[in-house]
Write a protein that holds these residues in place. Structure first.
Motif, PDB file in Angstrom:
ATOM      1  N   PHE A 100       3.050   6.283  -2.217  1.00 43.95           N
ATOM      2  CA  PHE A 100       4.184   7.160  -2.498  1.00 43.95           C
ATOM      3  C   PHE A 100       4.236   7.571  -3.962  1.00 43.95           C
ATOM      4  CE2 PHE A 100       6.555   4.791   1.109  1.00 43.95           C
ATOM      5  CZ  PHE A 100       5.912   5.556   2.070  1.00 43.95           C
TER       6      PHE A 100
ATOM      7  N   ALA B 194      -1.675   8.523   8.299  1.00 45.04           N
ATOM      8  CA  ALA B 194      -0.235   8.363   8.100  1.00 45.04           C
ATOM      9  C   ALA B 194       0.457   9.714   8.136  1.00 45.04           C
ATOM     10  CB  ALA B 194       0.052   7.667   6.760  1.00 45.04           C
TER      11      ALA B 194
ATOM     12  N   GLY C 223      -1.066   0.594  10.557  1.00 45.19           N
ATOM     13  CA  GLY C 223      -0.460  -0.228   9.526  1.00 45.19           C
ATOM     14  C   GLY C 223      -0.780  -1.698   9.625  1.00 45.19           C
TER      15      GLY C 223
ATOM     16  N   SER D  49       8.681   7.811   2.577  1.00 46.70           N
ATOM     17  CA  SER D  49       8.720   7.054   3.828  1.00 46.70           C
ATOM     18  C   SER D  49       7.535   7.485   4.672  1.00 46.70           C
ATOM     19  CB  SER D  49      10.024   7.325   4.603  1.00 46.70           C
ATOM     20  OG  SER D  49      11.138   6.829   3.901  1.00 46.70           O
ATOM     21  N   ALA D  50       7.042   6.591   5.507  1.00 44.49           N
ATOM     22  CA  ALA D  50       5.865   6.934   6.299  1.00 44.49           C
ATOM     23  C   ALA D  50       5.739   6.047   7.523  1.00 44.49           C
ATOM     24  CB  ALA D  50       4.591   6.805   5.453  1.00 44.49           C
TER      25      ALA D  50
ATOM     26  N   TYR E  96       0.825  -1.207   0.000  1.00 39.97           N
ATOM     27  CA  TYR E  96       0.000   0.000   0.000  1.00 39.97           C
ATOM     28  C   TYR E  96       0.862   1.261   0.000  1.00 39.97           C
ATOM     29  CZ  TYR E  96      -2.759   3.925   1.416  1.00 39.97           C
ATOM     30  OH  TYR E  96      -3.314   5.176   1.459  1.00 39.97           O
ATOM     31  N   LEU E  97       1.847   1.301   0.875  1.00 44.70           N
ATOM     32  CA  LEU E  97       2.669   2.502   0.963  1.00 44.70           C
ATOM     33  C   LEU E  97       3.412   2.774  -0.338  1.00 44.70           C
ATOM     34  CD1 LEU E  97       4.051   2.269   4.604  1.00 44.70           C
ATOM     35  CD2 LEU E  97       2.376   3.902   3.714  1.00 44.70           C
ATOM     36  N   GLU E  98       3.876   1.746  -0.989  1.00 44.21           N
ATOM     37  CA  GLU E  98       4.549   1.944  -2.279  1.00 44.21           C
ATOM     38  C   GLU E  98       3.588   2.557  -3.303  1.00 44.21           C
ATOM     39  OE1 GLU E  98       7.876  -1.664  -2.014  1.00 44.21           O
ATOM     40  OE2 GLU E  98       5.930  -2.020  -2.987  1.00 44.21           O
TER      41      GLU E  98
ATOM     42  N   MET F 102       2.344   4.624   9.504  1.00 45.23           N
ATOM     43  CA  MET F 102       0.889   4.561   9.502  1.00 45.23           C
ATOM     44  C   MET F 102       0.362   4.526  10.930  1.00 45.23           C
ATOM     45  SD  MET F 102      -0.024   2.089   6.254  1.00 45.23           S
ATOM     46  CE  MET F 102      -1.800   2.303   6.460  1.00 45.23           C
TER      47      MET F 102
ATOM     48  N   VAL G   8       3.684  11.119   6.214  1.00 44.95           N
ATOM     49  CA  VAL G   8       4.546  10.802   5.077  1.00 44.95           C
ATOM     50  C   VAL G   8       5.659  11.842   5.011  1.00 44.95           C
ATOM     51  CG1 VAL G   8       4.619  10.412   2.585  1.00 44.95           C
ATOM     52  CG2 VAL G   8       2.533   9.867   3.872  1.00 44.95           C
TER      53      VAL G   8
ATOM     54  N   ALA H 224      -4.502  -1.619   6.001  1.00 44.37           N
ATOM     55  CA  ALA H 224      -3.777  -1.453   4.741  1.00 44.37           C
ATOM     56  C   ALA H 224      -4.616  -1.923   3.558  1.00 44.37           C
ATOM     57  CB  ALA H 224      -2.460  -2.215   4.798  1.00 44.37           C
TER      58      ALA H 224
ATOM     59  N   HIS I   5      -5.700   0.472   0.545  1.00 39.25           N
ATOM     60  CA  HIS I   5      -5.283   0.146  -0.821  1.00 39.25           C
ATOM     61  C   HIS I   5      -6.500   0.018  -1.733  1.00 39.25           C
ATOM     62  CE1 HIS I   5      -1.742  -1.868  -3.115  1.00 39.25           C
ATOM     63  NE2 HIS I   5      -2.347  -0.944  -3.834  1.00 39.25           N
TER      64      HIS I   5
END
Length: 424
Positions: free
Chosen positions: A89, A276, A299, A98-99, A84-86, A101, A278, A304, A308
């Motif tokens: 971003f 989050a 997270g 970078s983060a 999800y973070l990818e 959650m 970020v 997540a 997503h």
């Protein structure tokens, strides 16, 4: 309803917030609609948490499937949060990759302040004088609604918020420079007091300030001053983010600046408690070296999955594009309405975050605004107020709002304004 209200107050406190003089007992939601316990349908023009519509089936399915498989905290390895973070971003520029959650915007903003302290070694904070950034002890120092016990801390400075009808410095053209002058004065005070400047925190849409109409570059001079003093810039995107403003994914993009930290919350997972902070990798590294931090629920795989799924729906269903086109249409309807109601002094907005400022006899029409909101609720349309004097009708619906919904909103507002003013 009376019995539920009594039980609610007993369980949650007499002062727990409810909207409207006659609270709405909601039991179901779908898209931009809510239903009460009697089966009555309401058009939801206020709740930005269900960003892609109440109970979107793809988000519900993602939550249920992950909850039926696994839910653990982030001290275990799991692909869900990283995937999800990818994807998240990819929606940012400026090295924001970078983060951490968490579960709420309050937590995200609290973290952001600590990020800034870790990097700068300073504690001074600057915000506006009519804002809201959350409920923790740290961020409540920035809020305008109630003074903290013992007063505001010495490391916090508040500068006048921008405004359409009463601009800082006296003119719309000079408002950016006047705002920057106040920020520079706050920097000087913080440096003289020994706190120094760690950060300027703003909602880039100045949502709680009444979402004034600001030109791209409005914050440039103020940001340059903060950076010259060694401070960071925090963009609180809890309200304007994820395409709500239509023209851009993020409020800071629309205003044209590069934040060091972005905080996210409410609409991030369509109602699931996800948020989050970020930032750039070196800022996160500095924080993790300075503070020991762990969040049990932030997270987790279910959160997540919900986030997503929401991100995918925004992209697949053209949510940002709908916000842009439908929001412009709704604002045009409100401008036409203003020509028929002299109490509407200003219409403004971006995407599906818009509204109208009510004024009577040259003064903020706070009582009128409250009466109209309650009359709208009586007629089956839910919205609320904003601004320093609570005289701005605030429209911030789920971003699946349609032109037909906008027609209903403005037709109902026309009738409500007429009825309320006739009854006075």
């Amino acid at each position: 309803m009376d019995d539920l209200q009594t039980r609610r107050q007993r369980a949650m406190g007499r002062h727990v917030t409810t909207f409207y003089r006659e609270p709405v007992h909601v039991v179901r939601g779908e898209g931009p609609w809510l239903w009460d316990a009697n089966g009555r349908r309401y058009l939801d023009c206020y709740n930005n948490v269900p960003h892609v519509g109440h109970c979107h089936p793809k988000v519900v399915e993602a939550i249920a499937a992950q909850a039926a498989t696994l839910n653990v905290h982030t001290r275990y390895m799991n692909e869900r949060v990283v995937e999800y973070l990818e994807a998240l971003f990819a929606k940012f520029d400026h090295g924001l990759s970078s983060a951490i959650m968490v579960c709420s915007g309050s937590e995200a903003n609290d973290l952001a302040l600590r990020f800034a302290q870790a990097v700068t070694g300073r504690t001074g904070l600057i915000g506006t004088d009519n804002t809201y950034h959350g409920n923790t002890a740290a961020v409540s120092q920035l809020n305008a609604s109630k003074v903290p016990i013992g007063g505001y801390a010495d490391h916090v400075r508040k500068v006048p918020a921008p405004d359409n009808l009463n601009p800082v410095g006296g003119s719309r053209d000079g408002q950016g420079a006047a705002f920057a002058a106040h920020v520079k004065a706050a920097i000087a005070e913080l440096e003289a007091s020994g706190h120094g400047v760690s950060a300027l925190i703003v909602c880039p849409y100045f949502a709680n300030e009444g979402f004034p109409t600001l030109e791209r570059g409005f914050l440039d001079e103020a940001i340059a001053a903060v950076r010259a003093a060694g401070g960071l810039i925090i963009a609180d995107e809890v309200q304007p983010g994820f395409g709500r403003l239509g023209s851009h994914w993020w409020g800071h993009e629309k205003l044209g600046f590069a934040p060091d930290i972005v905080t996210l919350g409410k609409p991030m997972a369509n109602g699931h408690p996800v948020a989050a902070a970020v930032t750039r990798p070196e800022i996160l590294e500095a924080f993790q070296e300075s503070f020991k931090y762990f969040n049990t629920f932030g997270g987790n795989p279910v959160s997540a999955a919900a986030a997503h799924a929401t991100l995918r729906v925004i992209e697949e269903e053209g949510i940002r594009e709908n916000a842009e086109s439908t929001g412009a249409y709704a604002v045009s309807l409100l401008c036409d309405l203003a020509s028929r109601h002299d109490c509407i002094a200003d219409v403004r907005g971006s995407g599906l975050f818009f509204g109208a400022e009510l004024v009577e006899e040259g003064a903020p029409a706070t009582a009128l605004c409250d009466a109209v909101i309650n009359e709208m609720r009586r007629r089956g349309v839910l919205l609320h107020s904003e601004g320093r004097h609570d005289n701005i009708l605030k429209v911030r619906p789920p971003c699946v709002f349609s032109r037909e919904n906008a027609d209903l909103l403005v037709d109902t507002l026309d009738a409500a304004l007429t009825a309320v003013r006739a009854a006075r």
